[in-house]
Design a protein around this motif. Structure first.
Motif, PDB file in Angstrom:
ATOM      1  N   PRO A  48       0.819  -1.226   0.000  1.00 35.18           N
ATOM      2  CA  PRO A  48       0.000   0.000   0.000  1.00 35.18           C
ATOM      3  C   PRO A  48       0.844   1.263   0.000  1.00 35.18           C
ATOM      4  O   PRO A  48       1.939   1.300   0.580  1.00 35.18           O
ATOM      5  CB  PRO A  48      -0.802  -0.123   1.295  1.00 35.18           C
ATOM      6  N   ARG A  49       0.330   2.272  -0.671  1.00 35.20           N
ATOM      7  CA  ARG A  49       0.997   3.572  -0.716  1.00 35.20           C
ATOM      8  C   ARG A  49       0.035   4.615  -0.144  1.00 35.20           C
ATOM      9  O   ARG A  49      -1.134   4.670  -0.533  1.00 35.20           O
ATOM     10  CB  ARG A  49       1.389   3.934  -2.147  1.00 35.20           C
ATOM     11  N   TYR A  50       0.558   5.422   0.773  1.00 31.82           N
ATOM     12  CA  TYR A  50      -0.290   6.373   1.477  1.00 31.82           C
ATOM     13  C   TYR A  50       0.211   7.807   1.299  1.00 31.82           C
ATOM     14  O   TYR A  50       1.367   8.043   0.957  1.00 31.82           O
ATOM     15  CB  TYR A  50      -0.314   6.051   2.978  1.00 31.82           C
ATOM     16  N   LYS A  51      -0.702   8.729   1.574  1.00 34.02           N
ATOM     17  CA  LYS A  51      -0.362  10.146   1.664  1.00 34.02           C
ATOM     18  C   LYS A  51      -0.218  10.493   3.150  1.00 34.02           C
ATOM     19  O   LYS A  51      -0.646   9.718   4.017  1.00 34.02           O
ATOM     20  CB  LYS A  51      -1.467  10.988   1.021  1.00 34.02           C
ATOM     21  N   PRO A  52       0.381  11.629   3.467  1.00 34.37           N
ATOM     22  CA  PRO A  52       0.597  11.981   4.890  1.00 34.37           C
ATOM     23  C   PRO A  52      -0.673  11.938   5.736  1.00 34.37           C
ATOM     24  O   PRO A  52      -0.632  11.576   6.909  1.00 34.37           O
ATOM     25  CB  PRO A  52       1.164  13.401   4.807  1.00 34.37           C
ATOM     26  N   GLN A  53      -1.811  12.275   5.132  1.00 37.40           N
ATOM     27  CA  GLN A  53      -3.072  12.291   5.878  1.00 37.40           C
ATOM     28  C   GLN A  53      -3.399  10.927   6.477  1.00 37.40           C
ATOM     29  O   GLN A  53      -4.089  10.824   7.504  1.00 37.40           O
ATOM     30  CB  GLN A  53      -4.200  12.723   4.938  1.00 37.40           C
ATOM     31  N   ALA A  54      -2.891   9.850   5.891  1.00 31.42           N
ATOM     32  CA  ALA A  54      -3.224   8.496   6.325  1.00 31.42           C
ATOM     33  C   ALA A  54      -2.765   8.194   7.740  1.00 31.42           C
ATOM     34  O   ALA A  54      -3.292   7.276   8.382  1.00 31.42           O
ATOM     35  CB  ALA A  54      -2.619   7.478   5.356  1.00 31.42           C
ATOM     36  N   GLU A  55      -1.794   8.936   8.255  1.00 31.30           N
ATOM     37  CA  GLU A  55      -1.299   8.682   9.606  1.00 31.30           C
ATOM     38  C   GLU A  55      -2.135   9.361  10.687  1.00 31.30           C
ATOM     39  O   GLU A  55      -1.885   9.181  11.870  1.00 31.30           O
ATOM     40  CB  GLU A  55       0.161   9.142   9.718  1.00 31.30           C
ATOM     41  N   LEU A  56      -3.143  10.135  10.285  1.00 32.17           N
ATOM     42  CA  LEU A  56      -3.993  10.798  11.276  1.00 32.17           C
ATOM     43  C   LEU A  56      -4.796   9.761  12.056  1.00 32.17           C
ATOM     44  O   LEU A  56      -5.186   8.724  11.513  1.00 32.17           O
ATOM     45  CB  LEU A  56      -4.941  11.778  10.594  1.00 32.17           C
ATOM     46  N   PRO A  57      -5.075  10.029  13.323  1.00 33.36           N
ATOM     47  CA  PRO A  57      -5.878   9.098  14.134  1.00 33.36           C
ATOM     48  C   PRO A  57      -7.302   8.986  13.580  1.00 33.36           C
ATOM     49  O   PRO A  57      -7.919   9.993  13.217  1.00 33.36           O
ATOM     50  CB  PRO A  57      -5.883   9.740  15.526  1.00 33.36           C
ATOM     51  N   LEU A  58      -7.812   7.787  13.541  1.00 32.14           N
ATOM     52  CA  LEU A  58      -9.139   7.556  12.981  1.00 32.14           C
ATOM     53  C   LEU A  58     -10.263   8.226  13.776  1.00 32.14           C
ATOM     54  O   LEU A  58     -11.133   8.865  13.178  1.00 32.14           O
ATOM     55  CB  LEU A  58      -9.386   6.053  12.867  1.00 32.14           C
ATOM     56  N   PRO A  59     -10.300   8.114  15.108  1.00 27.65           N
ATOM     57  CA  PRO A  59     -11.442   8.667  15.854  1.00 27.65           C
ATOM     58  C   PRO A  59     -11.690  10.143  15.587  1.00 27.65           C
ATOM     59  O   PRO A  59     -12.837  10.543  15.327  1.00 27.65           O
ATOM     60  CB  PRO A  59     -11.056   8.426  17.322  1.00 27.65           C
ATOM     61  N   GLU A  60     -10.634  10.962  15.616  1.00 30.05           N
ATOM     62  CA  GLU A  60     -10.847  12.398  15.429  1.00 30.05           C
ATOM     63  C   GLU A  60     -10.984  12.782  13.956  1.00 30.05           C
ATOM     64  O   GLU A  60     -11.457  13.877  13.626  1.00 30.05           O
ATOM     65  CB  GLU A  60      -9.702  13.187  16.060  1.00 30.05           C
ATOM     66  N   SER A  61     -10.601  11.881  13.050  1.00 29.41           N
ATOM     67  CA  SER A  61     -10.658  12.180  11.621  1.00 29.41           C
ATOM     68  C   SER A  61     -11.968  11.743  10.975  1.00 29.41           C
ATOM     69  O   SER A  61     -12.384  12.315   9.962  1.00 29.41           O
ATOM     70  CB  SER A  61      -9.501  11.492  10.889  1.00 29.41           C
ATOM     71  N   LEU A  62     -12.615  10.722  11.548  1.00 30.56           N
ATOM     72  CA  LEU A  62     -13.798  10.154  10.910  1.00 30.56           C
ATOM     73  C   LEU A  62     -14.890  11.178  10.573  1.00 30.56           C
ATOM     74  O   LEU A  62     -15.414  11.165   9.459  1.00 30.56           O
ATOM     75  CB  LEU A  62     -14.385   9.041  11.781  1.00 30.56           C
ATOM     76  N   PRO A  63     -15.289  12.056  11.485  1.00 30.91           N
ATOM     77  CA  PRO A  63     -16.364  12.995  11.137  1.00 30.91           C
ATOM     78  C   PRO A  63     -16.035  13.818   9.891  1.00 30.91           C
ATOM     79  O   PRO A  63     -16.906  14.043   9.048  1.00 30.91           O
ATOM     80  CB  PRO A  63     -16.463  13.895  12.382  1.00 30.91           C
ATOM     81  N   HIS A  64     -14.778  14.254   9.772  1.00 29.09           N
ATOM     82  CA  HIS A  64     -14.389  15.074   8.626  1.00 29.09           C
ATOM     83  C   HIS A  64     -14.277  14.237   7.360  1.00 29.09           C
ATOM     84  O   HIS A  64     -14.483  14.724   6.249  1.00 29.09           O
ATOM     85  CB  HIS A  64     -13.061  15.770   8.925  1.00 29.09           C
ATOM     86  N   LEU A  65     -13.963  12.964   7.548  1.00 30.20           N
ATOM     87  CA  LEU A  65     -13.867  12.048   6.422  1.00 30.20           C
ATOM     88  C   LEU A  65     -15.248  11.747   5.842  1.00 30.20           C
ATOM     89  O   LEU A  65     -15.397  11.573   4.628  1.00 30.20           O
ATOM     90  CB  LEU A  65     -13.213  10.745   6.905  1.00 30.20           C
ATOM     91  N   LEU A  66     -16.255  11.694   6.701  1.00 28.55           N
ATOM     92  CA  LEU A  66     -17.577  11.250   6.297  1.00 28.55           C
ATOM     93  C   LEU A  66     -18.517  12.363   5.849  1.00 28.55           C
ATOM     94  O   LEU A  66     -19.495  12.103   5.144  1.00 28.55           O
ATOM     95  CB  LEU A  66     -18.242  10.486   7.451  1.00 28.55           C
ATOM     96  N   THR A  67     -18.250  13.583   6.246  1.00 32.32           N
ATOM     97  CA  THR A  67     -19.191  14.659   5.917  1.00 32.32           C
ATOM     98  C   THR A  67     -19.309  14.988   4.431  1.00 32.32           C
ATOM     99  O   THR A  67     -20.385  15.392   3.990  1.00 32.32           O
ATOM    100  CB  THR A  67     -18.854  15.949   6.697  1.00 32.32           C
ATOM    101  N   PRO A  68     -18.259  14.842   3.597  1.00 29.32           N
ATOM    102  CA  PRO A  68     -18.430  15.208   2.177  1.00 29.32           C
ATOM    103  C   PRO A  68     -19.550  14.462   1.457  1.00 29.32           C
ATOM    104  O   PRO A  68     -20.331  15.068   0.723  1.00 29.32           O
ATOM    105  CB  PRO A  68     -17.056  14.891   1.566  1.00 29.32           C
ATOM    106  N   LEU A  69     -19.666  13.144   1.662  1.00 29.45           N
ATOM    107  CA  LEU A  69     -20.718  12.407   0.974  1.00 29.45           C
ATOM    108  C   LEU A  69     -22.102  12.748   1.531  1.00 29.45           C
ATOM    109  O   LEU A  69     -23.094  12.731   0.800  1.00 29.45           O
ATOM    110  CB  LEU A  69     -20.477  10.901   1.067  1.00 29.45           C
ATOM    111  N   LEU A  70     -22.169  13.079   2.833  1.00 23.34           N
ATOM    112  CA  LEU A  70     -23.436  13.531   3.400  1.00 23.34           C
ATOM    113  C   LEU A  70     -23.840  14.858   2.767  1.00 23.34           C
ATOM    114  O   LEU A  70     -25.008  15.047   2.390  1.00 23.34           O
ATOM    115  CB  LEU A  70     -23.318  13.676   4.919  1.00 23.34           C
TER     116      LEU A  70
END
Length: 299
Positions: free
Chosen positions: A148-170
């Protein structure tokens, strides 16, 4: 890599979809008794992987075969058999019983035509799964999972990132013009907007299902609501496609339109609820309740 990073979650989700895909591809190519359903599941899995790309596009680096347009092209090509299956299923429903002999003859002719096309579509589906484009997609997916190849954002913690990750499709879902369509579409353009809303609903549901384990019962209730809306809009669209298979002056058109109205009888309720600002605020707020459901000790 953190035990709750975006990178880990991205890899786990794609791995799950990859395993599902391989099982169903094998069934189709070996002409398993459930090959037709497996073909449908392949299409669904490609759509889910497309949603995965949308969600994690800021976190992962992907090869060309995993880009959204290529995934969409594959899913659309494989969808032709499934679409014909659905139309044939509709023509077997009880609502067609007791229609006049002339209409019954027209109905039987339509069934025969769809069945012939379905047989040809089944052959094309197997060819697509052995075609260079699909094989390139499989190879790219397998290679990415292994390396797998990742961008720097991939190292962010999931709990605090999830809301921002999910809002675009909403946001995309709530901004669909289809929400403004009246109780029953008056034009073909309005029917197409409902079709686009159905597709947006499906993408949102896939995303919510990806991350439902990190939320509570509220998320499960939302998934059920999205599935209900998706099914109703899908039923309307399937009947719209079936109408296109018949002459505009066919007597069967009236029966199909009646079925469409039945499919949308709950549409005003969905519409009123989701356009309310209080409901929209609640949906966004739910996405920020994620931290309460992570195991103790995760950041």
């Amino acid at each position: 890599m953190s035990s709750s990073s975006l990178a880990l979650q991205a890899h786990q989700l794609l791995s799950q979809q990859w395993q599902r895909l391989q099982k169903h591809v094998k069934r189709v190519l070996t002409q398993h008794p459930e090959a037709a359903e497996s073909l449908h599941q392949i299409r669904v899995t490609l759509r889910r992987i497309g949603t995965w790309v949308q969600v994690f596009q800021g976190s992962v680096r992907l090869p060309k075969p995993l880009k959204p347009k290529r995934l969409q092209k594959l899913a659309s090509a494989l969808g032709k058999q499934r679409d014909l299956d659905v139309l044939l299923e509709i023509l077997q429903e009880p609502c067609w019983e007791g229609i006049p002999a002339a209409q019954q003859a027209e109905l039987e002719k339509l069934k025969q035509d769809l069945q012939q096309r379905r047989t040809q579509a089944e052959k094309r589906s197997r060819r697509i799964l052995e075609d260079a484009d699909f094989l390139a997609f499989q190879a790219a997916c397998e290679q990415w999972l292994a390396h797998p190849r990742y961008k720097p954002q991939a190292e962010l913690p999931l709990p605090e990132s999830l809301p921002h990750l999910l809002t675009p499709l909403l946001a995309q879902w709530l901004l669909q013009p289809g929400w403004r369509i009246p109780a029953f579409p008056a034009t073909e353009a309005q029917a197409e907007q409902l079709h686009e809303l159905r597709k947006a609903t499906k993408r949102l549901r896939y995303q919510v299902e990806f991350f439902a384990p990190f939320y509570g019962e509220t998320m499960q209730d939302w998934i059920a609501t999205l599935k209900c809306l998706q099914d109703q809009l899908g039923r309307f669209n399937d009947l719209q496609v079936l109408q296109g298979e018949l002459p505009a002056d066919s007597d069967l058109q009236t029966l199909l339109q009646e079925q469409q109205k039945l499919a949308l009888q709950e549409w005003p309720e969905h519409q009123q609820r989701c356009l309310a600002s209080a409901e929209q605020h609640r949906l966004y707020s739910n996405l920020f309740s994620v931290s309460n459901f992570f195991p103790t000790g995760d950041p």
